[in-house]
Enzyme design. Sequence first.
Site, PDB file in Angstrom:
ATOM      1  CG  ASP A 172     -54.648  49.854  59.419  1.00 33.04           C
ATOM      2  OD1 ASP A 172     -55.438  49.121  58.798  1.00 33.04           O
ATOM      3  OD2 ASP A 172     -54.338  49.669  60.611  1.00 33.04           O
ATOM      4  CB  ALA A 205     -51.327  47.952  65.857  1.00 32.08           C
TER       5      ALA A 205
END
Length: 282
Positions: free
Chosen positions: A80, A230
């Site tokens: 990511d 996240a």
Amino acid sequence: MISSKEVLEKARNENYAVPAFNIHNLENFQVVVESSAKLRSPVIIAATPGTVKYAGAEFLIKMAEASIQKYKIPIILHLDHFVDKEEIKSLIRLGFGSVMIDASMEEYEKNIIISHEVSDYAHNFNATVEAELGKLGGREEHIEVKDDEVFLTNPDYVCDFINRTNIDSLAVAIGTAHGLYKNKPKLDFERLKTINKKVNIPLVLHGASDLPDDYVIKCIEYGINKVNIATELKVPFSKAVRKYLVDHPDESDPRNYMTPGKEAMRDIVIKKIKLCGSEGKF
């Protein structure tokens, strides 16, 4: 290891999203895969450059392989917000099957050149590539975008960008931001609807932590097939560990003080899976 291609294409065809949870350690990893297995949901385990450096690429791969063997659900290990092309190539050779090249900080033409190079290389290994067009606000580890630097994805450029980069999924900027929101975000849903009508690949929503549930549902309805979470996991994990250590100042066993952190994450992971509509899809 498997790529995200078939998993995200299925999500696009059936109009739901696959949750992508950023993990940082073994405990995060365990909660995400355990919860996904319980709900029979595909899941994307996202690791930023900092996480890969901290946990070790080989260890992350082995954890993913062990989870796939144990739980028998699609578990995709995803890089990511990587910006270094050579680092991405090295990790693809090591076994990562899904990557995000983030060249959104570059000018449009350079973004295309970088994204195409990564895509061309990854496809030789059957790995899939996500790229970003537009620029989200907030901070994602080493990348910080101030409010005056944010720009939303231009629908007029998406087809050209996809065709010239040959990417497999596209991260769009429609008003979300990394981190927690100070005020209620203003999302451009009409922009998302317009983009979705133009493309034939899955769309990705970054900055979904702390986003109102009805916003997430509407984004999926309008074409989002991957939702990134996240900060919304990091905060309760840290708070629970901190509280336990304050309440138990003599504690020295990580197994004891990490457990409350794991449990603090579990309900959020389950909620996000259900919100994405991926429960029971595998």
